[in-house]
Structures are given as structure tokens and as C-alpha cells.
Design an enzyme around this catalytic site. Structure first.
Site, PDB file in Angstrom:
ATOM      1  N   LYS A   1      -5.926   3.016  -4.527  1.00  0.00           N
ATOM      2  CA  LYS A   1      -5.566   3.733  -3.306  1.00  0.00           C
ATOM      3  C   LYS A   1      -4.570   4.851  -3.611  1.00  0.00           C
ATOM      4  O   LYS A   1      -4.639   5.939  -3.044  1.00  0.00           O
ATOM      5  CB  LYS A   1      -5.008   2.748  -2.270  1.00  0.00           C
ATOM      6  CG  LYS A   1      -6.101   1.829  -1.714  1.00  0.00           C
ATOM      7  CD  LYS A   1      -5.607   0.595  -0.978  1.00  0.00           C
ATOM      8  CE  LYS A   1      -6.819  -0.298  -0.671  1.00  0.00           C
ATOM      9  NZ  LYS A   1      -6.483  -1.543   0.030  1.00  0.00           N
TER      10      LYS A   1
ATOM     11  N   ASP B   1      -6.243   0.741   8.271  1.00  0.00           N
ATOM     12  CA  ASP B   1      -7.256  -0.274   7.939  1.00  0.00           C
ATOM     13  C   ASP B   1      -8.189  -0.567   9.127  1.00  0.00           C
ATOM     14  O   ASP B   1      -9.254  -1.149   8.943  1.00  0.00           O
ATOM     15  CB  ASP B   1      -6.559  -1.597   7.571  1.00  0.00           C
ATOM     16  CG  ASP B   1      -6.483  -1.844   6.076  1.00  0.00           C
ATOM     17  OD1 ASP B   1      -7.376  -1.364   5.348  1.00  0.00           O
ATOM     18  OD2 ASP B   1      -5.550  -2.537   5.655  1.00  0.00           O
TER      19      ASP B   1
ATOM     20  N   GLN C   1      -1.610  -4.744   1.895  1.00  0.00           N
ATOM     21  CA  GLN C   1      -2.720  -5.276   1.110  1.00  0.00           C
ATOM     22  C   GLN C   1      -2.878  -6.771   1.379  1.00  0.00           C
ATOM     23  O   GLN C   1      -1.901  -7.523   1.333  1.00  0.00           O
ATOM     24  CB  GLN C   1      -2.463  -4.994  -0.381  1.00  0.00           C
ATOM     25  CG  GLN C   1      -3.617  -5.368  -1.296  1.00  0.00           C
ATOM     26  CD  GLN C   1      -4.881  -4.541  -1.055  1.00  0.00           C
ATOM     27  OE1 GLN C   1      -4.808  -3.371  -0.686  1.00  0.00           O
ATOM     28  NE2 GLN C   1      -6.027  -5.150  -1.244  1.00  0.00           N
TER      29      GLN C   1
HETATM   30  N1  GUN Z   1      -7.962  -6.783   0.811  1.00  0.00           N
HETATM   31  C1  GUN Z   1      -9.292  -6.679   0.561  1.00  0.00           C
HETATM   32  N2  GUN Z   1      -9.827  -5.666   1.254  1.00  0.00           N
HETATM   33  C2  GUN Z   1      -8.826  -5.113   1.959  1.00  0.00           C
HETATM   34  C3  GUN Z   1      -8.758  -3.999   2.851  1.00  0.00           C
HETATM   35  O1  GUN Z   1      -9.743  -3.329   3.170  1.00  0.00           O
HETATM   36  N3  GUN Z   1      -7.523  -3.726   3.353  1.00  0.00           N
HETATM   37  C4  GUN Z   1      -6.430  -4.459   3.047  1.00  0.00           C
HETATM   38  N4  GUN Z   1      -5.278  -4.126   3.613  1.00  0.00           N
HETATM   39  N5  GUN Z   1      -6.454  -5.484   2.225  1.00  0.00           N
HETATM   40  C5  GUN Z   1      -7.643  -5.807   1.681  1.00  0.00           C
END
Ligand code: GUN
Length: 284
Positions: free
Chosen positions: A51, A118, A95
Site C-alpha cells: 500500500k 476500505d 490493517q
Molecule cells: N486484510 C485483508 N484484506 C484487507 C483489506 O482489504 N483491508 C484491510 N484493512 N485489512 C485487510
């Protein structure tokens, strides 16, 4: 046809980079995404690095906040509260998964809806199901972008989604429904799953089990989207939920793992961050 999410994600990021390059002149700054990582799970560390790298490529300011696994829930909520109130922060991403002692739902709900890149906040989820303006979760959005890029007609088709998670299965089903597919959602209790999946013109698999979907479960010419990210129990390599080698000759379109849905999720996160930024600056 194997559709490369990696290539399409590069195109999306390049387009966003051009757009973001204009922002300092127009708005006086670039979007700012804050990513919070609790603990040291290697998969999460790798996602968070991805990211940050994508943010850099697009020209988005990225701050990654690392917190120890034993952070208290109160401390994490206080951090989110500070970021919510910080006018220079446009997107907040925590996350997942979080350590067991932290209530994930409380954390997701604490993020200001307008900074929820998200699309996990209940306000955004409700808005999606009510067809109101919202931030859509990145993976489902990436899947629709992939289908569009591959020239797949969605309207009128039978779509089967395996998996009913809040993050992938449910929102993907809703987006397919909104594009006028006839949608079936399958899960661990679905009886006679192969019979259902063989009906699919479009099969989306998000179940998290290596090579769960076998060749006999797919009808000739189907479009197969593999959301799985698993470790092959024998080789230790990354593999999807779909037996790619067996199904690729049979499918009309299929996504690889890695290089399919994964990069699209990150590109759509960049898109959502720019979207949150633009809504915030236009409200001023
Ligand atoms: N963990 C696995 N996929 C995701 C996601 O799309 N967003 C977040 N915040 N955590 C994750």
C-alpha cells in the site's frame, strides 16, 4: 484468456498519478493516507508495504503507523480519533486482522465514515446496499473493474459467488446484482456446490482454501475470478482458491494468483483515497 490484474492496476495507478499531479496547484496539497498496522504478522506487513509503494507511485502521501501487538483497544481508538480530527488526513486504514483482544467492529466503526477508504464502515456498507453514494470495498470494486476490462457482459448473466464475507463475498454479490446479474451466494453449508457452480457464467471464488474449485465445478466458457491468496501446502508457493492449471483451458476468462485480484485491490484503494480526498476538499 488470462486477465492480468497487474497490468490493469498499473494503468489505473498511472491515470491516478496524472490526476494527483494536478492537486497541489488546485487544492494546495496531495491526498494523505494513514495505514495502521498492529503487530508483526508477515502477510499484513507485506500488504502494508504494498500500500505504501502504490501510494508513492500515485503521488499520495502515505504514513504507516506501526503499533505493538499488545496495544490496548483504548489506545488504538484514541489514535483513530486523533486522525479523524486531523484535517490533513484524508484516508484511514487499519490493517486486518487485529489481535484477539481488540474488537475489530469497534475499530472499524471508530473511523470517520468520510475517511473510511476500505469501505468497511457500517455507514458505507448500508449505503452500498441502499444504492446511495458510498466508498465501496476495494476488492469487490477491483473485481468489477477486472470484469469490465475483460469485456465481460455482466447484465443478465448468472453469477455465483463462493464466500459470504463482509469484506469480499457480500459486497461483490451486491455489485454484481447492481449490474443486473442473477446472483447466487454459496458458502460452507451449500449443498451440492458443484451443481450450483456449474450454472455460473461468472464464478467468483473467495473462500480461502487452496485449489478448492476443481475443474468439474466449472462449465465450459465460464469467467472465473479467483480472490484466494493461500500458501500451497506442498510447495509453500502462493496459490488461489481455484485449480488454475486445470481450469484455465476450460474458462473463457480467468484471473491468476498472484497478479490477478490482489493488485486490483491496491489500485482501488488508491482510487478510494483520491475519492475521499476530493469529497473532503470539495466540502470546504
Ligand atoms: N486484510 C485483508 N484484506 C484487507 C483489506 O482489504 N483491508 C484491510 N484493512 N485489512 C485487510
Amino acid at each position: 484468456m488470462v486477465i492480468s490484474g497487474k497490468e490493469l492496476s498499473e494503468k489505473i495507478k498511472a491515470r491516478l498519478a496524472e490526476q494527483v499531479a494536478e492537486f497541489p496547484a488546485t487544492y494546495g496539497r496531495v491526498p494523505h493516507l494513514v495505514v495502521i498496522l498492529v503487530g508483526e504478522d508477515p502477510a499484513s506487513q507485506s500488504y502494508v508495504r504494498g500500500k505504501a509503494k502504490a501510494s508513492e507511485a500515485v503521488g499520495i502521501k502515505n504514513t504507516t503507523v506501526l503499533k505493538p501487538a499488545d496495544i490496548s483497544q483504548a489506545e488504538l481508538l484514541a489514535l483513530i480519533d486523533r486522525l479523524n480530527k486531523d484535517d490533513g488526513v484524508d484516508g484511514i486504514l487499519v490493517q486486518l486482522p487485529l489481535p484477539d483482544h481488540i474488537d475489530e467492529e469497534a475499530v472499524i466503526e471508530a473511523i470517520a465514515r468520510e475517511k473510511d477508504v476500505d469501505g468497511f464502515h457500517p455507514g458505507n456498507v448500508a449505503a452500498l446496499w441502499m444504492k446511495r453514494p458510498c466508498t465501496v470495498a476495494c476488492t469487490p470494486l477491483g473485481i468489477i473493474r477486472l470484469l469490465d476490462e475483460a469485456g465481460v457482459q455482466i447484465s443478465g448473466k448468472r453469477a455465483v459467488v463462493i464466500g459470504r464475507s463482509q469484506i469480499v463475498g457480500l459486497p461483490t454479490a451486491k455489485l454484481l446484482l447492481d449490474r443486473n446479474a442473477t446472483v447466487t451466494i454459496c458458502h460452507s453449508r451449500t449443498s451440492n456446490l458443484p451443481e450450483v457452480t456449474r450454472q455460473a457464467d461468472i464464478l467468483v471464488v473467495a473462500i480461502g482454501r487452496p485449489r478448492f474449485v476443481t475443474e468439474d465445478m466449472v462449465s465450459p466458457g465460464a469467467v472465473v475470478i479467483d480472490v484466494g491468496v493461500n500458501r500451497d501446502p506442498e510447495t509453500g508457493k502462493l496459490c488461489g482458491d481455484v485449480d488454475f492449471d486445470a481450469i484455465e483451458p476450460k474458462a473463457s476468462v480467468i484471473t491468476p494468483v498472484p497478479g490477478g485480484v490482489g493488485p486490483m485491490t491496491i489500485a482501488c484503494l488508491m482510487e478510494n483515497t483520491v475519492g475521499c480526498f476530493l469529497r473532503r476538499v470539495s466540502l470546504k
